[in-house]
Design a protein around this motif. Structure first.
Motif, PDB file in Angstrom:
ATOM      1  N   UNK A  35      23.613   0.601  34.410  1.00  0.00           N
ATOM      2  CA  UNK A  35      24.269  -0.293  33.453  1.00  0.00           C
ATOM      3  C   UNK A  35      23.903   0.149  32.050  1.00  0.00           C
ATOM      4  N   UNK A  36      24.753  -0.202  31.108  1.00  0.00           N
ATOM      5  CA  UNK A  36      24.520   0.210  29.731  1.00  0.00           C
ATOM      6  C   UNK A  36      25.405  -0.590  28.788  1.00  0.00           C
ATOM      7  N   UNK A  37      24.994  -0.640  27.538  1.00  0.00           N
ATOM      8  CA  UNK A  37      25.862  -1.203  26.510  1.00  0.00           C
ATOM      9  C   UNK A  37      26.642  -0.091  25.811  1.00  0.00           C
ATOM     10  N   UNK A  38      26.345   1.159  26.147  1.00  0.00           N
ATOM     11  CA  UNK A  38      27.058   2.306  25.584  1.00  0.00           C
ATOM     12  C   UNK A  38      27.301   3.324  26.700  1.00  0.00           C
ATOM     13  N   UNK A  39      28.429   3.189  27.358  1.00  0.00           N
ATOM     14  CA  UNK A  39      28.715   4.016  28.531  1.00  0.00           C
ATOM     15  C   UNK A  39      28.725   5.507  28.224  1.00  0.00           C
ATOM     16  N   UNK A  40      29.347   5.914  27.138  1.00  0.00           N
ATOM     17  CA  UNK A  40      29.410   7.344  26.816  1.00  0.00           C
ATOM     18  C   UNK A  40      28.033   7.950  26.625  1.00  0.00           C
ATOM     19  N   UNK A  41      27.174   7.261  25.898  1.00  0.00           N
ATOM     20  CA  UNK A  41      25.826   7.781  25.664  1.00  0.00           C
ATOM     21  C   UNK A  41      24.997   7.796  26.942  1.00  0.00           C
ATOM     22  N   UNK A  42      25.229   6.870  27.821  1.00  0.00           N
ATOM     23  CA  UNK A  42      24.441   6.766  29.044  1.00  0.00           C
ATOM     24  C   UNK A  42      24.944   7.688  30.144  1.00  0.00           C
ATOM     25  N   UNK A  43      26.248   7.806  30.280  1.00  0.00           N
ATOM     26  CA  UNK A  43      26.809   8.570  31.388  1.00  0.00           C
ATOM     27  C   UNK A  43      26.658  10.081  31.216  1.00  0.00           C
ATOM     28  N   UNK A  44      26.809  10.563  30.015  1.00  0.00           N
ATOM     29  CA  UNK A  44      26.762  12.013  29.763  1.00  0.00           C
ATOM     30  C   UNK A  44      25.513  12.687  30.325  1.00  0.00           C
ATOM     31  N   UNK A  45      24.311  12.135  30.137  1.00  0.00           N
ATOM     32  CA  UNK A  45      23.114  12.806  30.641  1.00  0.00           C
ATOM     33  C   UNK A  45      23.012  12.908  32.171  1.00  0.00           C
ATOM     34  N   UNK A  46      23.777  12.130  32.915  1.00  0.00           N
ATOM     35  CA  UNK A  46      23.667  12.161  34.375  1.00  0.00           C
ATOM     36  C   UNK A  46      24.018  13.515  34.971  1.00  0.00           C
ATOM     37  N   UNK A  47      24.884  14.278  34.333  1.00  0.00           N
ATOM     38  CA  UNK A  47      25.261  15.588  34.857  1.00  0.00           C
ATOM     39  C   UNK A  47      24.682  16.745  34.056  1.00  0.00           C
ATOM     40  N   UNK A  48      23.759  16.456  33.149  1.00  0.00           N
ATOM     41  CA  UNK A  48      23.068  17.527  32.432  1.00  0.00           C
ATOM     42  C   UNK A  48      21.908  18.025  33.280  1.00  0.00           C
TER      43      UNK A  48
END
Length: 55
Positions: free
Chosen positions: A21-34
């Motif tokens: 969960x997050x209040x900023x999806x773009x900032x949170x989701x991007x690192x998952x595939x780094x």
């Protein structure tokens, strides 16, 4: 009022699910595939989104 997002990711290669969960999806989701990110999501990457709900 802040908007929050609950998301579910799936790693079909390892048959794993990650719920976040997050209040900023773009900032949170991007690192998952780094591949520089440490932790659970690195071990079982690559992730795909299977559900997103906004609250």
């Amino acid at each position: 009022m802040s908007e929050y997002v609950v998301y579910i990711l799936n790693s079909s290669t390892y048959n794993k699910i990650y719920i976040g969960y997050s209040s900023s999806l773009n900032e949170r989701f991007y690192p998952h595939n780094l591949f520089t990110n440490k932790g659970y999501t690195l071990v079982y990457s690559t992730w795909r989104v299977i559900l997103i709900n906004f609250f």
